[in-house]
Design a protein around this motif. Structure first.
Motif, short mmCIF file in Angstrom:
data_model
loop_
_atom_site.label_atom_id
_atom_site.label_comp_id
_atom_site.label_asym_id
_atom_site.label_seq_id
_atom_site.Cartn_x
_atom_site.Cartn_y
_atom_site.Cartn_z
N TYR A 37 0.43 51.67 38.75
CA TYR A 37 1.88 51.79 38.75
C TYR A 37 2.35 52.29 40.11
O TYR A 37 1.64 53.03 40.79
N GLN A 39 5.58 54.34 41.94
CA GLN A 39 6.77 55.15 41.70
C GLN A 39 7.43 55.48 43.03
O GLN A 39 6.89 56.25 43.83
N PRO A 45 8.46 55.05 37.13
CA PRO A 45 7.30 54.23 37.50
C PRO A 45 7.55 52.76 37.17
O PRO A 45 8.36 52.42 36.31
N LEU A 47 5.27 49.05 36.62
CA LEU A 47 3.96 48.44 36.47
C LEU A 47 3.69 47.47 37.61
O LEU A 47 4.51 46.60 37.92
N TYR A 50 -2.16 45.13 35.70
CA TYR A 50 -2.71 45.44 34.39
C TYR A 50 -3.97 44.61 34.18
O TYR A 50 -4.24 43.67 34.94
N VAL A 51 -4.73 44.96 33.19
CA VAL A 51 -6.02 44.34 32.93
C VAL A 51 -6.84 44.27 34.22
O VAL A 51 -7.46 43.26 34.54
N TYR A 88 -0.16 55.28 41.00
CA TYR A 88 -0.98 55.89 39.97
C TYR A 88 -1.87 54.84 39.30
O TYR A 88 -1.39 53.73 38.99
N GLN A 90 -4.18 54.16 35.79
CA GLN A 90 -4.17 54.60 34.39
C GLN A 90 -5.24 53.84 33.62
O GLN A 90 -5.40 52.64 33.80
N TYR A 92 -6.24 52.83 29.76
CA TYR A 92 -5.62 52.78 28.44
C TYR A 92 -6.61 52.27 27.39
O TYR A 92 -6.21 51.78 26.33
N SER A 94 -9.00 54.19 25.89
CA SER A 94 -9.33 55.17 24.88
C SER A 94 -8.34 56.32 24.92
O SER A 94 -7.79 56.64 25.98
N SER A 95 -8.15 56.93 23.77
CA SER A 95 -7.23 58.06 23.67
C SER A 95 -7.97 59.37 23.98
O SER A 95 -9.10 59.55 23.53
N PRO A 96 -7.35 60.27 24.74
CA PRO A 96 -6.01 60.13 25.29
C PRO A 96 -5.97 59.21 26.50
O PRO A 96 -6.90 59.20 27.32
N LEU A 97 -4.92 58.43 26.60
CA LEU A 97 -4.72 57.64 27.81
C LEU A 97 -4.53 58.62 28.96
O LEU A 97 -3.95 59.71 28.79
N PHE A 99 -3.84 59.27 33.36
CA PHE A 99 -3.42 58.81 34.67
C PHE A 99 -4.21 59.56 35.74
O PHE A 99 -4.61 60.72 35.55
N LEU B 45 2.05 61.86 36.61
CA LEU B 45 2.37 61.38 35.27
C LEU B 45 1.38 61.91 34.24
O LEU B 45 0.19 61.99 34.50
N TRP B 47 0.49 61.32 30.10
CA TRP B 47 0.72 60.59 28.85
C TRP B 47 0.94 61.58 27.71
O TRP B 47 0.15 62.48 27.49
N TYR B 60 -1.73 61.14 20.35
CA TYR B 60 -1.09 62.13 21.21
C TYR B 60 -2.04 62.67 22.26
O TYR B 60 -3.26 62.72 22.06
N GLY B 61 -1.46 63.12 23.34
CA GLY B 61 -2.23 63.86 24.33
C GLY B 61 -2.57 65.24 23.80
O GLY B 61 -1.86 65.80 22.95
N PHE B 105 -3.10 50.72 22.38
CA PHE B 105 -3.70 51.15 23.66
C PHE B 105 -3.51 50.04 24.68
O PHE B 105 -4.44 49.28 24.98
N ILE B 106 -2.30 49.99 25.18
CA ILE B 106 -1.87 48.91 26.07
C ILE B 106 -1.10 49.54 27.23
O ILE B 106 -0.48 50.60 27.07
N TRP B 107 -1.12 48.89 28.36
CA TRP B 107 -0.36 49.34 29.52
C TRP B 107 1.13 49.37 29.19
O TRP B 107 1.60 48.78 28.23
N ALA B 108 1.87 50.10 30.03
CA ALA B 108 3.32 50.21 29.86
C ALA B 108 4.00 49.28 30.84
O ALA B 108 3.91 49.48 32.05
N TRP B 111 9.85 50.70 31.72
CA TRP B 111 10.09 52.12 31.61
C TRP B 111 11.59 52.41 31.62
O TRP B 111 12.36 51.73 32.29
#
Lengths: 108, 121
Positions: A37, A39, A45, A47, A50-51, A88, A90, A92, A94-97, A99, B45, B47, B60-61, B105-108, B111
């Motif tokens: 991303y 900013q 921010p 995008l 991606y991928v 930045y 990032q 995505y 696995s959780s937590p996502l 940055f 940033l 999440w 959640y974070g 679980f996908i990019w943003a 915004w």
């Protein structure tokens, strides 16, 4: 939690120069789950990638990205005035996502 | 085009609650998951969390888990962030963002402009 470390923290370059930004993950990340991303100062921010390497809509082809495993790179081939901003990465997958801490590209 | 507009920010005392909203337009809101991302003053940033298109999945974070709740009203094209027991370290600009394709679980890819929350006594 996957920690992303970006380097350098600040990159001082002149318009027209090439910028190479690094993003290192604490554990392997599939390139399918990595984004970049931009900013600009005072803005939300945006995008870029991606991928792992696909440019988002409207992103010029001077932006490219590559990498796999734990090492990823964003390259800006020739800096334009509007490219001076913070970038930045990032993950995505696995959780937590998470940055990365960001790389500021500033005018030298 | 996609438009996301956050609201509800302001000054709140530690330990109190606040609810943020994100009004969405320009796309089929009920088809996409939505993120909340925050940015402390002068920082990077972070999440906050994500909700699936139907609201059944939420993640959640670690710093907000158990205190913040994400929800959505697809009939109103609106996303919410309920912030309970807020702390000074929750002070940040809060952004809502649309996920880039079907999934969680996908990019943003889009915004909002953000809303500032300041936690202070």
């Amino acid at each position: 939690e996957i920690v992303l470390t970006q380097s350098p923290g600040t990159l001082s370059l002149s318009p027209g120069e090439r910028a190479t930004l690094s993003c290192r993950a604490s554990q392997g990340v599939s390139s399918s789950f990595l984004a970049w991303y931009q900013q600009r100062a005072g803005q939300a921010p945006r995008l870029l990638i991606y991928v792992g390497s696909r440019r988002a809509t409207g992103i010029p082809d001077r932006f490219s990205a590559s990498g796999s495993g734990t090492d990823f790179t964003l390259t800006i081939s020739r800096l334009e005035p509007e490219d001076f901003a913070v970038y930045y990465c990032q993950q995505y997958g696995s959780s937590p996502l998470t940055f990365g801490g960001g790389t500021k590209v500033e005018i030298k | 085009q996609v438009q996301l507009e956050e609201s509800g920010g302001g000054v709140v005392q530690p330990g109190r609650s606040l609810r943020l909203s994100c009004a969405a337009s320009g796309f089929t809101f009920s088809s996409y998951g939505m993120h909340w991302v925050r940015q402390a003053p002068g920082k990077g940033l972070e999440w906050v969390g994500v909700i699936s298109s139907d609201g059944n999945e939420k993640y959640y974070g670690d710093s907000v888990k158990g205190r913040f709740t994400i929800s959505r009203d697809n009939s109103k094209n609106t996303l919410y962030l309920q912030m309970n027991n807020v702390r000074p370290e929750d002070t940040a600009v809060y952004y809502c963002a649309k996920v880039g394709k079907l999934g969680v679980f996908i990019w943003a890819d889009s915004w909002g402009q953000g809303t500032l929350v300041t936690v202070s006594s």
